[in-house]
Design a protein around this motif. Structure first.
Motif, PDB file in Angstrom:
ATOM      1  N   UNK A  77      -1.607 -13.319   6.428  1.00  0.00           N
ATOM      2  CA  UNK A  77      -1.127 -11.963   6.638  1.00  0.00           C
ATOM      3  C   UNK A  77      -0.535 -11.338   5.390  1.00  0.00           C
ATOM      4  N   UNK A  78      -0.987 -11.773   4.228  1.00  0.00           N
ATOM      5  CA  UNK A  78      -0.599 -11.150   2.969  1.00  0.00           C
ATOM      6  C   UNK A  78      -1.858 -10.715   2.251  1.00  0.00           C
ATOM      7  N   UNK A  79      -1.919  -9.444   1.935  1.00  0.00           N
ATOM      8  CA  UNK A  79      -3.121  -8.860   1.331  1.00  0.00           C
ATOM      9  C   UNK A  79      -2.726  -8.046   0.104  1.00  0.00           C
ATOM     10  N   UNK A  80      -3.581  -8.098  -0.905  1.00  0.00           N
ATOM     11  CA  UNK A  80      -3.343  -7.305  -2.111  1.00  0.00           C
ATOM     12  C   UNK A  80      -4.490  -6.340  -2.336  1.00  0.00           C
ATOM     13  N   UNK A  81      -4.199  -5.267  -3.025  1.00  0.00           N
ATOM     14  CA  UNK A  81      -5.211  -4.298  -3.434  1.00  0.00           C
ATOM     15  C   UNK A  81      -5.086  -4.120  -4.936  1.00  0.00           C
ATOM     16  N   UNK A  82      -6.038  -4.668  -5.667  1.00  0.00           N
ATOM     17  CA  UNK A  82      -6.068  -4.516  -7.122  1.00  0.00           C
ATOM     18  C   UNK A  82      -6.804  -3.221  -7.438  1.00  0.00           C
ATOM     19  N   UNK A  83      -6.117  -2.328  -8.140  1.00  0.00           N
ATOM     20  CA  UNK A  83      -6.687  -1.017  -8.441  1.00  0.00           C
ATOM     21  C   UNK A  83      -6.849  -0.878  -9.947  1.00  0.00           C
ATOM     22  N   UNK A  84      -8.081  -0.777 -10.395  1.00  0.00           N
ATOM     23  CA  UNK A  84      -8.391  -0.640 -11.819  1.00  0.00           C
ATOM     24  C   UNK A  84      -9.008   0.723 -12.090  1.00  0.00           C
ATOM     25  N   UNK A  85      -9.038   1.089 -13.345  1.00  0.00           N
ATOM     26  CA  UNK A  85      -9.647   2.364 -13.767  1.00  0.00           C
ATOM     27  C   UNK A  85      -9.131   3.524 -12.928  1.00  0.00           C
ATOM     28  N   UNK A  86      -7.839   3.582 -12.790  1.00  0.00           N
ATOM     29  CA  UNK A  86      -7.237   4.592 -11.916  1.00  0.00           C
ATOM     30  C   UNK A  86      -7.471   5.998 -12.438  1.00  0.00           C
ATOM     31  N   UNK A  87      -7.657   6.912 -11.495  1.00  0.00           N
ATOM     32  CA  UNK A  87      -7.919   8.316 -11.787  1.00  0.00           C
ATOM     33  C   UNK A  87      -6.804   9.166 -11.168  1.00  0.00           C
ATOM     34  N   UNK A  88      -6.687  10.386 -11.647  1.00  0.00           N
ATOM     35  CA  UNK A  88      -5.652  11.267 -11.106  1.00  0.00           C
ATOM     36  C   UNK A  88      -5.845  11.475  -9.604  1.00  0.00           C
ATOM     37  N   UNK A  89      -7.101  11.473  -9.160  1.00  0.00           N
ATOM     38  CA  UNK A  89      -7.353  11.681  -7.740  1.00  0.00           C
ATOM     39  C   UNK A  89      -6.980  10.488  -6.872  1.00  0.00           C
ATOM     40  N   UNK A  90      -6.581   9.383  -7.490  1.00  0.00           N
ATOM     41  CA  UNK A  90      -6.070   8.243  -6.728  1.00  0.00           C
ATOM     42  C   UNK A  90      -4.584   8.416  -6.386  1.00  0.00           C
ATOM     43  N   UNK A  91      -3.964   9.443  -6.929  1.00  0.00           N
ATOM     44  CA  UNK A  91      -2.557   9.697  -6.643  1.00  0.00           C
ATOM     45  C   UNK A  91      -2.360   9.959  -5.160  1.00  0.00           C
TER      46      UNK A  91
END
Length: 125
Positions: A77-91
């Protein structure tokens, strides 16, 4: 009673990376999926990704496919979300949610019964 806690939100420049985590605790028996949704100011909440905590099968929205990776961190029950190459629209404010299954077509809010409080991700130069 189920409790979800997100962490890892921050401000980052475009092109940067962040890793969000979600820990679920309590009476989670029968719930086999954890998802990430996000909501930008003035916009509807949208599904970003989900993962089956049993099989590891996952789904991604087209807007994040190839840039975000969801994973189980050892404990079911532990999950991660690795977010790369972030864009302004990911805000957005990112929420994790607990449900019974991870759809491989599209995820909807009403498929998830428990929600965290959210963690803010801001992508700006």
């Amino acid at each position: 009673q189920v409790h979800l806690v997100e962490s890892g939100g921050a401000s980052v420049q475009p092109g940067g990376s962040l890793r969000l985590s979600c820990a679920a605790s309590g009476s989670t028996s029968g719930y086999n999926a954890i998802a990430w949704f996000r909501q930008a100011p003035g916009a509807a909440r949208e599904g970003v990704s989900c993962i089956s905590t049993n099989s590891g099968t996952s789904w991604y929205a087209d807007s994040v496919k190839g840039r975000f990776t969801i994973s189980r961190d050892g404990a079911k029950n532990t999950v991660s979300l690795q977010m790369n190459s972030l864009k302004s629209e990911d805000t957005a404010n990112y929420f994790c949610a607990l449900g019974r299954y991870c759809s491989l077509i599209r995820i909807e809010e009403d498929e998830y019964d428990y929600w965290g409080q959210g963690t803010q991700v801001t992508v700006s130069s």
